[in-house]
Scaffold this active site. Sequence first.
Site, PDB file in Angstrom:
ATOM      1  N   LYS A 116     -10.759  -7.027  -8.503  1.00 26.68           N
ATOM      2  CA  LYS A 116      -9.415  -6.479  -8.373  1.00 26.68           C
ATOM      3  C   LYS A 116      -9.241  -5.559  -9.534  1.00 26.68           C
ATOM      4  O   LYS A 116      -8.609  -4.380  -9.718  1.00 26.68           O
ATOM      5  CB  LYS A 116      -8.297  -7.533  -8.401  1.00 26.68           C
ATOM      6  N   LYS A 158       0.861  -1.009   0.000  1.00 24.95           N
ATOM      7  CA  LYS A 158      -0.178  -0.042   0.024  1.00 24.95           C
ATOM      8  C   LYS A 158       0.748   1.131   0.051  1.00 24.95           C
ATOM      9  O   LYS A 158       0.609   2.423  -0.486  1.00 24.95           O
ATOM     10  CB  LYS A 158      -1.098  -0.087   1.371  1.00 24.95           C
ATOM     11  N   LYS A 192      -8.664 -11.459 -10.624  1.00 24.86           N
ATOM     12  CA  LYS A 192      -9.505 -11.737  -9.780  1.00 24.86           C
ATOM     13  C   LYS A 192     -10.524 -10.806  -9.893  1.00 24.86           C
ATOM     14  O   LYS A 192     -10.485  -9.578 -10.056  1.00 24.86           O
ATOM     15  CB  LYS A 192      -9.061 -11.592  -8.480  1.00 24.86           C
TER      16      LYS A 192
END
Length: 338
Positions: free
Chosen positions: A206, A121, A203
């Site tokens: 995502k 992140k 996914k």
Amino acid sequence: MNEQTNAVEKRKRVFSAVKPTGNPTLGNYLGAMKYWGRMSDEYDCLYAVADLHAITVAIDPKDLRENSKRLFALLIAVGIDPERNVLFMQSHVKAHAELCWLLNNYTMFGEASRMTQFKDKSKKAPENINVGLFDYPVLMAADILLYQADIVPVGDDQMQHVELCRTIATRFNNRYSPTFTVPEGKVPTFGSRIYSLSDPTAKMGKSEGNADGNVFILDPPEVIMRKFKRAVTDCDTCVHACEDKPGITNLLTIYAAINDITLERAEREFAACDYATFKTRVGEAAVEVLRPVREKYEALRRDDKGLMEIMRVGAEKAERLAARTLEKVYKKIGFVRL
Ligand code: TRP
């Protein structure tokens, strides 16, 4: 073990939480949410909307508010019965923030620095590497430890955080005396991995880029159908699951998960089907499985007072359990209590 001994034995406690960021997808539903309600048959379950965790990345006040209410109502709509489970909003129970502060002092800087999610992140938003982002797993540890949870069902990306929680709990127990249940993280083995309809290598949820790839739980039927009809397949025409047919395999997986059948059985059902019919039928199955969820959700959202009342009751139940642990912790550390 027979029924009777089971009933006398203390039921294990489950805690999990979900962040109110993003819009839950069919992938979230078939991968996890569909199964949460059923856990209360076997365990005492607590579920929180982790709103305090949502502000470690920049989020608009109105998005935080709407996402939080939406997720809370959606959790009920997918089957978490607030009468049989403790369902609450994390920020409504102040003990989470308090215990987080206390646990910070039993968490090593180096340990928190090693968290891969923090590193990821930080890389993604180098302009906002705030202390909250760093402290995120300690707050998670507080969430779990407050309720003396035995089992913590999480996605594999959260396992490292549960490991850190175990480290913190063990350290505290050793330093003072047994205080916290050392929880076990569990990546559920049920549930299916669902990929984007437009990019079956990513996914679902995502790949924010192509909106048609993500089917949201709350999408209206016509939108769901459109997305399925546009799903990518491949150049031949046979409905068969295999590695070089990721699009078809994904659609078959979705159909199998919706109907609780094996992939092989789904394959057999569509053996004589062309792609267009196949996609339509999977789309229809998705519409039908999500319809009652959306209807229940909409009913809950029509009655805001009622929803707030459910939140209040949940927070009270959680608060009572959390207060016991928190008080113990304060005392053990040596705080003067009133
Ligand atoms: N961080 C978790 C996630 O992103 C959500 C979460 C917050 C959580 N607190 C928790 C999960 C405690 C399990 C236990 O999925």
